[in-house]
Design a protein around this motif. Structure first.
Motif, PDB file in Angstrom:
ATOM      1  N   ALA A  35     -12.111  12.088  34.772  1.00  0.00           N
ATOM      2  CA  ALA A  35     -11.578  10.995  35.604  1.00  0.00           C
ATOM      3  C   ALA A  35     -10.100  10.777  35.308  1.00  0.00           C
ATOM      4  CB  ALA A  35     -12.367   9.711  35.368  1.00  0.00           C
ATOM      5  N   TYR A  36      -9.715  10.890  34.043  1.00  0.00           N
ATOM      6  CA  TYR A  36      -8.311  10.738  33.647  1.00  0.00           C
ATOM      7  C   TYR A  36      -7.457  11.832  34.298  1.00  0.00           C
ATOM      8  CZ  TYR A  36      -4.144  10.177  30.878  1.00  0.00           C
ATOM      9  OH  TYR A  36      -2.840   9.976  30.498  1.00  0.00           O
ATOM     10  N   GLU A  37      -7.922  13.069  34.189  1.00  0.00           N
ATOM     11  CA  GLU A  37      -7.173  14.192  34.764  1.00  0.00           C
ATOM     12  C   GLU A  37      -7.086  14.080  36.282  1.00  0.00           C
ATOM     13  OE1 GLU A  37      -8.980  17.688  33.100  1.00  0.00           O
ATOM     14  OE2 GLU A  37      -8.212  17.214  31.093  1.00  0.00           O
ATOM     15  N   GLU A  38      -8.157  13.622  36.916  1.00  0.00           N
ATOM     16  CA  GLU A  38      -8.137  13.401  38.360  1.00  0.00           C
ATOM     17  C   GLU A  38      -7.136  12.294  38.700  1.00  0.00           C
ATOM     18  OE1 GLU A  38      -8.800  13.459  42.441  1.00  0.00           O
ATOM     19  OE2 GLU A  38      -9.115  14.972  40.895  1.00  0.00           O
ATOM     20  N   GLY A  39      -7.079  11.274  37.875  1.00  0.00           N
ATOM     21  CA  GLY A  39      -6.106  10.202  38.075  1.00  0.00           C
ATOM     22  C   GLY A  39      -4.678  10.708  37.954  1.00  0.00           C
ATOM     23  N   LEU A  40      -4.415  11.563  36.967  1.00  0.00           N
ATOM     24  CA  LEU A  40      -3.081  12.150  36.834  1.00  0.00           C
ATOM     25  C   LEU A  40      -2.726  12.969  38.069  1.00  0.00           C
ATOM     26  CD1 LEU A  40      -2.921  13.366  33.112  1.00  0.00           C
ATOM     27  CD2 LEU A  40      -1.961  11.289  34.099  1.00  0.00           C
ATOM     28  N   ARG A  41      -3.699  13.739  38.564  1.00  0.00           N
ATOM     29  CA  ARG A  41      -3.460  14.552  39.752  1.00  0.00           C
ATOM     30  C   ARG A  41      -3.125  13.660  40.944  1.00  0.00           C
ATOM     31  NH1 ARG A  41      -5.258  15.580  44.222  1.00  0.00           N
ATOM     32  NH2 ARG A  41      -7.185  14.444  44.025  1.00  0.00           N
ATOM     33  N   SER A  54       0.252   0.905  38.218  1.00  0.00           N
ATOM     34  CA  SER A  54       0.957   2.098  37.744  1.00  0.00           C
ATOM     35  C   SER A  54       2.451   1.972  38.019  1.00  0.00           C
ATOM     36  CB  SER A  54       0.393   3.358  38.402  1.00  0.00           C
ATOM     37  OG  SER A  54      -0.937   3.550  37.988  1.00  0.00           O
ATOM     38  N   LEU A  55       2.780   1.411  39.160  1.00  0.00           N
ATOM     39  CA  LEU A  55       4.196   1.172  39.473  1.00  0.00           C
ATOM     40  C   LEU A  55       4.797   0.141  38.519  1.00  0.00           C
ATOM     41  CD1 LEU A  55       4.010   1.194  43.376  1.00  0.00           C
ATOM     42  CD2 LEU A  55       5.015   2.954  41.880  1.00  0.00           C
ATOM     43  N   TRP A  56       4.032  -0.913  38.211  1.00  0.00           N
ATOM     44  CA  TRP A  56       4.497  -1.901  37.241  1.00  0.00           C
ATOM     45  C   TRP A  56       4.674  -1.264  35.865  1.00  0.00           C
ATOM     46  CZ3 TRP A  56       6.709  -6.399  37.948  1.00  0.00           C
ATOM     47  CH2 TRP A  56       6.499  -7.071  39.151  1.00  0.00           C
ATOM     48  N   SER A  57       3.779  -0.363  35.493  1.00  0.00           N
ATOM     49  CA  SER A  57       3.897   0.333  34.205  1.00  0.00           C
ATOM     50  C   SER A  57       5.135   1.209  34.167  1.00  0.00           C
ATOM     51  CB  SER A  57       2.670   1.205  33.941  1.00  0.00           C
ATOM     52  OG  SER A  57       1.551   0.419  33.672  1.00  0.00           O
ATOM     53  N   ALA A  58       5.418   1.856  35.289  1.00  0.00           N
ATOM     54  CA  ALA A  58       6.636   2.670  35.364  1.00  0.00           C
ATOM     55  C   ALA A  58       7.861   1.786  35.143  1.00  0.00           C
ATOM     56  CB  ALA A  58       6.714   3.390  36.715  1.00  0.00           C
ATOM     57  N   GLY A  59       7.863   0.622  35.748  1.00  0.00           N
ATOM     58  CA  GLY A  59       8.967  -0.318  35.547  1.00  0.00           C
ATOM     59  C   GLY A  59       9.075  -0.756  34.094  1.00  0.00           C
ATOM     60  N   ALA A  60       7.930  -0.995  33.466  1.00  0.00           N
ATOM     61  CA  ALA A  60       7.924  -1.402  32.054  1.00  0.00           C
ATOM     62  C   ALA A  60       8.448  -0.278  31.165  1.00  0.00           C
ATOM     63  CB  ALA A  60       6.521  -1.810  31.628  1.00  0.00           C
ATOM     64  N   GLY A  61       8.293   0.962  31.614  1.00  0.00           N
ATOM     65  CA  GLY A  61       8.803   2.109  30.866  1.00  0.00           C
ATOM     66  C   GLY A  61      10.323   2.146  30.807  1.00  0.00           C
ATOM     67  N   LEU A  62      10.974   1.358  31.623  1.00  0.00           N
ATOM     68  CA  LEU A  62      12.437   1.283  31.617  1.00  0.00           C
ATOM     69  C   LEU A  62      12.986   0.324  30.560  1.00  0.00           C
ATOM     70  CD1 LEU A  62      13.116   1.191  35.454  1.00  0.00           C
ATOM     71  CD2 LEU A  62      13.749   3.024  33.879  1.00  0.00           C
ATOM     72  N   ILE A  63      12.134  -0.471  29.956  1.00  0.00           N
ATOM     73  CA  ILE A  63      12.599  -1.439  28.955  1.00  0.00           C
ATOM     74  C   ILE A  63      13.222  -0.680  27.780  1.00  0.00           C
ATOM     75  CG2 ILE A  63      11.897  -3.241  27.322  1.00  0.00           C
ATOM     76  CD1 ILE A  63       9.662  -3.962  29.348  1.00  0.00           C
ATOM     77  N   PRO A  64      14.500  -0.941  27.493  1.00  0.00           N
ATOM     78  CA  PRO A  64      15.202  -0.160  26.467  1.00  0.00           C
ATOM     79  C   PRO A  64      14.966  -0.618  25.028  1.00  0.00           C
ATOM     80  CG  PRO A  64      16.706  -1.706  27.472  1.00  0.00           C
ATOM     81  CD  PRO A  64      15.381  -1.860  28.195  1.00  0.00           C
ATOM     82  N   VAL A  65      14.209  -1.662  24.814  1.00  0.00           N
ATOM     83  CA  VAL A  65      13.983  -2.179  23.467  1.00  0.00           C
ATOM     84  C   VAL A  65      12.791  -1.452  22.831  1.00  0.00           C
ATOM     85  CG1 VAL A  65      13.482  -4.249  22.112  1.00  0.00           C
ATOM     86  CG2 VAL A  65      14.872  -4.422  24.193  1.00  0.00           C
ATOM     87  N   PRO A  66      13.016  -0.840  21.651  1.00  0.00           N
ATOM     88  CA  PRO A  66      11.920  -0.120  20.999  1.00  0.00           C
ATOM     89  C   PRO A  66      10.673  -0.986  20.833  1.00  0.00           C
ATOM     90  CG  PRO A  66      13.986   0.316  19.883  1.00  0.00           C
ATOM     91  CD  PRO A  66      14.255  -0.763  20.897  1.00  0.00           C
ATOM     92  N   PHE A  67       9.561  -0.429  21.188  1.00  0.00           N
ATOM     93  CA  PHE A  67       8.225  -1.014  21.104  1.00  0.00           C
ATOM     94  C   PHE A  67       7.974  -2.130  22.119  1.00  0.00           C
ATOM     95  CE2 PHE A  67       8.986   0.839  16.895  1.00  0.00           C
ATOM     96  CZ  PHE A  67       7.968   1.766  16.887  1.00  0.00           C
ATOM     97  N   ALA A  68       9.029  -2.727  22.677  1.00  0.00           N
ATOM     98  CA  ALA A  68       8.828  -3.751  23.707  1.00  0.00           C
ATOM     99  C   ALA A  68       8.261  -3.104  24.965  1.00  0.00           C
ATOM    100  CB  ALA A  68      10.133  -4.473  24.020  1.00  0.00           C
ATOM    101  N   ASP A  69       8.686  -1.869  25.248  1.00  0.00           N
ATOM    102  CA  ASP A  69       8.144  -1.170  26.411  1.00  0.00           C
ATOM    103  C   ASP A  69       6.653  -0.923  26.243  1.00  0.00           C
ATOM    104  OD1 ASP A  69       8.534   0.756  24.402  1.00  0.00           O
ATOM    105  OD2 ASP A  69       9.095   2.335  25.813  1.00  0.00           O
ATOM    106  N   LEU A  70       6.246  -0.548  25.032  1.00  0.00           N
ATOM    107  CA  LEU A  70       4.819  -0.311  24.782  1.00  0.00           C
ATOM    108  C   LEU A  70       4.006  -1.581  24.956  1.00  0.00           C
ATOM    109  CD1 LEU A  70       4.976   2.019  21.656  1.00  0.00           C
ATOM    110  CD2 LEU A  70       4.481   2.651  24.016  1.00  0.00           C
ATOM    111  N   ILE A  96       6.215   8.964  33.003  1.00  0.00           N
ATOM    112  CA  ILE A  96       5.051   9.171  32.133  1.00  0.00           C
ATOM    113  C   ILE A  96       4.219   7.895  32.052  1.00  0.00           C
ATOM    114  CG2 ILE A  96       4.338   9.623  29.753  1.00  0.00           C
ATOM    115  CD1 ILE A  96       6.774  11.553  29.584  1.00  0.00           C
ATOM    116  N   SER A  97       4.884   6.752  31.916  1.00  0.00           N
ATOM    117  CA  SER A  97       4.168   5.472  31.832  1.00  0.00           C
ATOM    118  C   SER A  97       3.332   5.223  33.078  1.00  0.00           C
ATOM    119  CB  SER A  97       5.155   4.318  31.647  1.00  0.00           C
ATOM    120  OG  SER A  97       5.876   4.477  30.462  1.00  0.00           O
ATOM    121  N   GLY A  98       3.916   5.476  34.243  1.00  0.00           N
ATOM    122  CA  GLY A  98       3.193   5.285  35.497  1.00  0.00           C
ATOM    123  C   GLY A  98       2.014   6.226  35.634  1.00  0.00           C
ATOM    124  N   LEU A  99       2.229   7.487  35.291  1.00  0.00           N
ATOM    125  CA  LEU A  99       1.147   8.467  35.407  1.00  0.00           C
ATOM    126  C   LEU A  99       0.013   8.181  34.425  1.00  0.00           C
ATOM    127  CD1 LEU A  99       3.068  11.824  35.967  1.00  0.00           C
ATOM    128  CD2 LEU A  99       1.660  10.569  37.609  1.00  0.00           C
TER     129      LEU A  99
END
Length: 154
Positions: free
Chosen positions: A136-142, A16-32, A101-104
């Motif tokens: 399970a998803y909602e519990e994960g978000l919490r 999740s932390l790695w995903s948060a970092g990937a959410g910082l990629i400024p190139v459209p669609f590269a972050d996804l 959002i990416s991390g969560l």
């Protein structure tokens, strides 16, 4: 909580932390692409931990189905999010919120797989639209939000 469950939740937190970092990629669609790759790696390691057969194509489909059902995720991702990047003020809001959002979302996705594998499930029999998957998803978000609160210096 079993050692296996604790290890699985540590994997979810790590990716999740790695995903948060990937959410910082400024190139459209590269972050996804990066976020999907991180989530796929998380799933592969969770499957290995639970001794579940891993298939990349099935994993991608399930991750997309789980994450794709979340309206907040699409706010700053996909086509609308990439269009917003061209508007300076909205882009600034997106730069701040995308990693969070990416991390969560990744925490929620990982939590669905952990709960499913804990109950003896496999990739072949996971139904992302099942009430158990949503819970399970909602519990994960919490849990993910709680992790952030504990890590926050404020």
């Amino acid at each position: 909580m079993s050692t296996q469950t604790a290890s699985a939740l540590q994997l979810v937190k790590k990716y999740s932390l790695w995903s948060a970092g990937a959410g910082l990629i400024p190139v459209p669609f590269a972050d996804l692409a990066a976020i999907t790759a991180v989530q796929l790696k998380m799933l592969a390691e969770l499957a290995q931990l639970y001794n579940v057969s891993f298939e990349e194509s099935r994993g991608k489909s399930l991750i997309g189905a789980i994450a794709g059902g979340v309206a907040s995720y699409s706010l700053f991702h996909g086509v609308p999010g990439n269009m917003v990047r061209g508007i300076p003020i909205l882009n600034l809001v997106g730069l701040v919120s995308r990693p969070l959002i990416s991390g969560l979302v990744s925490y929620g996705v990982g939590s669905v797989f952990v709960a499913h594998f804990e109950n003896g499930g496999t990739l072949a029999d996971l139904d992302p639209s099942a009430p158990e998957a949503r819970a399970a998803y909602e519990e994960g978000l919490r849990r993910g939000r709680e992790e952030l609160r504990q890590a926050s210096p404020v």
